[in-house]
Write a protein that holds these residues in place. Structure first.
Motif, PDB file in Angstrom:
ATOM      1  N   ASP A  60       0.838  -1.198   0.000  1.00  0.00           N
ATOM      2  CA  ASP A  60       0.000   0.000   0.000  1.00  0.00           C
ATOM      3  C   ASP A  60       0.876   1.252   0.000  1.00  0.00           C
ATOM      4  OD1 ASP A  60      -1.916   1.925   0.414  1.00  0.00           O
ATOM      5  OD2 ASP A  60      -2.552   1.203   2.378  1.00  0.00           O
ATOM      6  N   ILE A  61       0.578   2.195  -0.890  1.00  0.00           N
ATOM      7  CA  ILE A  61       1.389   3.410  -0.982  1.00  0.00           C
ATOM      8  C   ILE A  61       0.792   4.586  -0.229  1.00  0.00           C
ATOM      9  CG2 ILE A  61       2.319   2.731  -3.222  1.00  0.00           C
ATOM     10  CD1 ILE A  61       0.413   4.796  -4.502  1.00  0.00           C
ATOM     11  N   THR A  62      -0.330   4.387   0.453  1.00  0.00           N
ATOM     12  CA  THR A  62      -1.035   5.527   1.032  1.00  0.00           C
ATOM     13  C   THR A  62      -0.462   5.992   2.364  1.00  0.00           C
ATOM     14  OG1 THR A  62      -2.715   4.124   2.084  1.00  0.00           O
ATOM     15  CG2 THR A  62      -3.173   4.921  -0.147  1.00  0.00           C
ATOM     16  N   THR A  63       0.485   5.248   2.932  1.00  0.00           N
ATOM     17  CA  THR A  63       1.184   5.738   4.127  1.00  0.00           C
ATOM     18  C   THR A  63       2.659   5.937   3.785  1.00  0.00           C
ATOM     19  OG1 THR A  63       1.835   3.578   5.050  1.00  0.00           O
ATOM     20  CG2 THR A  63      -0.381   4.398   5.584  1.00  0.00           C
ATOM     21  N   VAL A 110      -4.869   7.994  -2.447  1.00  0.00           N
ATOM     22  CA  VAL A 110      -4.174   7.287  -3.524  1.00  0.00           C
ATOM     23  C   VAL A 110      -3.602   8.265  -4.547  1.00  0.00           C
ATOM     24  CG1 VAL A 110      -4.386   5.565  -5.353  1.00  0.00           C
ATOM     25  CG2 VAL A 110      -5.690   5.292  -3.232  1.00  0.00           C
ATOM     26  N   ASN A 111      -4.457   9.140  -5.068  1.00  0.00           N
ATOM     27  CA  ASN A 111      -4.081   9.968  -6.216  1.00  0.00           C
ATOM     28  C   ASN A 111      -3.082  11.068  -5.890  1.00  0.00           C
ATOM     29  OD1 ASN A 111      -5.776   8.563  -8.008  1.00  0.00           O
ATOM     30  ND2 ASN A 111      -7.535   9.805  -7.440  1.00  0.00           N
ATOM     31  N   VAL A 112      -3.071  11.533  -4.641  1.00  0.00           N
ATOM     32  CA  VAL A 112      -2.145  12.614  -4.279  1.00  0.00           C
ATOM     33  C   VAL A 112      -1.139  12.156  -3.225  1.00  0.00           C
ATOM     34  CG1 VAL A 112      -1.936  14.993  -3.459  1.00  0.00           C
ATOM     35  CG2 VAL A 112      -3.930  14.326  -4.804  1.00  0.00           C
ATOM     36  N   ARG A 113      -1.641  11.728  -2.084  1.00  0.00           N
ATOM     37  CA  ARG A 113      -0.706  11.351  -1.018  1.00  0.00           C
ATOM     38  C   ARG A 113       0.156  10.165  -1.424  1.00  0.00           C
ATOM     39  NH1 ARG A 113      -3.913   9.575   3.130  1.00  0.00           N
ATOM     40  NH2 ARG A 113      -4.314  11.680   3.883  1.00  0.00           N
ATOM     41  N   GLY A 114      -0.451   9.164  -2.062  1.00  0.00           N
ATOM     42  CA  GLY A 114       0.322   7.996  -2.484  1.00  0.00           C
ATOM     43  C   GLY A 114       1.411   8.368  -3.472  1.00  0.00           C
ATOM     44  N   LEU A 115       1.061   9.196  -4.435  1.00  0.00           N
ATOM     45  CA  LEU A 115       2.053   9.676  -5.410  1.00  0.00           C
ATOM     46  C   LEU A 115       3.189  10.412  -4.707  1.00  0.00           C
ATOM     47  CD1 LEU A 115       1.331  11.434  -8.775  1.00  0.00           C
ATOM     48  CD2 LEU A 115       2.723  12.611  -7.083  1.00  0.00           C
ATOM     49  N   TYR A 116       2.841  11.270  -3.773  1.00  0.00           N
ATOM     50  CA  TYR A 116       3.864  12.032  -3.043  1.00  0.00           C
ATOM     51  C   TYR A 116       4.743  11.090  -2.217  1.00  0.00           C
ATOM     52  CZ  TYR A 116       5.965  15.197   0.333  1.00  0.00           C
ATOM     53  OH  TYR A 116       6.861  15.869   1.121  1.00  0.00           O
ATOM     54  N   ASN A 117       4.120  10.141  -1.530  1.00  0.00           N
ATOM     55  CA  ASN A 117       4.884   9.229  -0.672  1.00  0.00           C
ATOM     56  C   ASN A 117       5.939   8.451  -1.461  1.00  0.00           C
ATOM     57  OD1 ASN A 117       3.359   9.952   1.572  1.00  0.00           O
ATOM     58  ND2 ASN A 117       1.983   8.195   1.426  1.00  0.00           N
ATOM     59  N   VAL A 160      -0.848  17.984 -11.042  1.00  0.00           N
ATOM     60  CA  VAL A 160      -0.214  18.956 -11.941  1.00  0.00           C
ATOM     61  C   VAL A 160       0.586  19.969 -11.134  1.00  0.00           C
ATOM     62  CG1 VAL A 160      -0.635  20.796 -13.612  1.00  0.00           C
ATOM     63  CG2 VAL A 160      -1.931  18.666 -13.756  1.00  0.00           C
ATOM     64  N   SER A 161       0.009  20.457 -10.047  1.00  0.00           N
ATOM     65  CA  SER A 161       0.702  21.438  -9.208  1.00  0.00           C
ATOM     66  C   SER A 161       1.923  20.827  -8.529  1.00  0.00           C
ATOM     67  CB  SER A 161      -0.264  21.990  -8.157  1.00  0.00           C
ATOM     68  OG  SER A 161       0.363  22.951  -7.343  1.00  0.00           O
ATOM     69  N   LEU A 162       1.767  19.618  -8.002  1.00  0.00           N
ATOM     70  CA  LEU A 162       2.904  18.939  -7.367  1.00  0.00           C
ATOM     71  C   LEU A 162       4.037  18.711  -8.364  1.00  0.00           C
ATOM     72  CD1 LEU A 162       1.527  16.123  -5.007  1.00  0.00           C
ATOM     73  CD2 LEU A 162       3.187  17.900  -4.418  1.00  0.00           C
ATOM     74  N   THR A 163       3.676  18.380  -9.587  1.00  0.00           N
ATOM     75  CA  THR A 163       4.694  18.159 -10.627  1.00  0.00           C
ATOM     76  C   THR A 163       5.518  19.417 -10.843  1.00  0.00           C
ATOM     77  OG1 THR A 163       3.322  16.480 -11.701  1.00  0.00           O
ATOM     78  CG2 THR A 163       5.044  17.506 -13.039  1.00  0.00           C
ATOM     79  N   LYS A 164       4.878  20.571 -10.849  1.00  0.00           N
ATOM     80  CA  LYS A 164       5.603  21.836 -10.990  1.00  0.00           C
ATOM     81  C   LYS A 164       6.537  22.066  -9.809  1.00  0.00           C
ATOM     82  CE  LYS A 164       1.872  24.135 -13.536  1.00  0.00           C
ATOM     83  NZ  LYS A 164       0.886  25.245 -13.517  1.00  0.00           N
ATOM     84  N   SER A 165       5.997  21.918  -8.605  1.00  0.00           N
ATOM     85  CA  SER A 165       6.789  22.213  -7.403  1.00  0.00           C
ATOM     86  C   SER A 165       7.941  21.234  -7.224  1.00  0.00           C
ATOM     87  CB  SER A 165       5.890  22.188  -6.165  1.00  0.00           C
ATOM     88  OG  SER A 165       4.888  23.181  -6.257  1.00  0.00           O
ATOM     89  N   MET A 166       7.660  19.937  -7.404  1.00  0.00           N
ATOM     90  CA  MET A 166       8.720  18.945  -7.271  1.00  0.00           C
ATOM     91  C   MET A 166       9.748  19.099  -8.386  1.00  0.00           C
ATOM     92  SD  MET A 166       6.956  15.413  -5.847  1.00  0.00           S
ATOM     93  CE  MET A 166       6.121  15.038  -7.379  1.00  0.00           C
TER      94      MET A 166
END
Length: 243
Positions: A60-63, A110-117, A160-166
């Motif tokens: 699981d990628i959500t944590t 899943v769609n945001v936190r998991g991607l970030y994690n 999209v926003s995270l992609t810019k910032s990262m």
């Protein structure tokens, strides 16, 4: 991409599977992070049947802790990580006045936190190696409003926003982070949902994308052929969306 190791989340089916197959055909070793062990195994078997190299890591990628453990396990087995494709996601559809708190939480986890994690865990390894590539799968819904999936669209706008910032944060470390925003893709699930015909009628090319249409763009962005794109999200819509 000979000698490279690429992690793909959500590689068990649909677009994720097409990306994994394309990467393997280009010579990469593919590490699939999946929640569904059966679908991950099917992708691994398909890659090996074609003479490619792949393995799966299930979890699981959500944590933050679980995502880091999955990435660390993939890197330990492959020996390195040259790229990450964040493809894992959920696609909830519900009228805007009926979205529940549980819907919001599930989509975000899943769609945001998991991607970030997963990204944070992979970036640490890439920094130690001296560089890498990340591609985030957003959606055309982040750019074009839709009345039946507002929470999904909001999450993909966050991608999209995270992609810019990262992208800005990691470019000095030679880690190029970009994204793609596909319109409808003719996966098995999308065909079953029954909305591809309506989408095709609004698309200049007259059809929905095949998974490989999107995968080929992802493979370019994750490869060393991409030398100068940072923080961009490429819309791939066949003419469905032209701002």
């Amino acid at each position: 991409m000979q000698g490279q190791a690429i992690i793909v989340t959500g590689g068990g089916s649909g677009l994720g599977r097409a990306i994994c197959l394309g990467l393997a055909a280009a010579g990469a070793e593919v590490a699939i992070i999946e929640l569904n062990a059966e679908s991950a195994a099917a992708t691994v078997d398909a890659i090996k049947a074609g003479g490619g190299r792949a393995f799966s890591v299930i979890g699981d990628i959500t944590t933050r802790e679980s995502a880091k453990a999955l990435v660390d396990a993939a890197v330990a087995r492959a020996g390195r990580v040259d790229g990450l494709v964040n493809c894992a996601g959920v696609y909830p559809r519900r009228p805007i006045l009926e979205i529940t708190d549980a819907d919001w939480d599930f989509s975000f986890s899943v769609n945001v936190r998991g991607l970030y994690n997963v990204s944070v865990a992979a970036i640490a390894h890439m920094q130690a190696q001296g560089g890498g590539r990340i591609v985030n799968i957003a959606s055309i819904d982040a750019l074009k409003a839709h009345p039946k999936n507002a929470h999904y669209a909001a999450m993909k706008a966050a991608v999209v926003s995270l992609t810019k910032s990262m992208g800005l944060a990691c470019a000095p470390d030679n880690i190029l982070i970009n994204g793609v925003a596909p319109a409808g893709i003719a996966t098995e699930k999308a065909r079953a949902a029954g909305f591809l015909g309506e989408l095709a009628a609004q698309t200049a090319l007259g059809r929905a994308a095949e998974p490989e249409d999107i995968a080929d763009v992802v493979i370019f962005l994750i490869s060393e052929k991409n030398r100068y794109m940072v923080g961009e999200t490429v819309a791939i819509s066949g003419g469905y969306f032209i701002p």
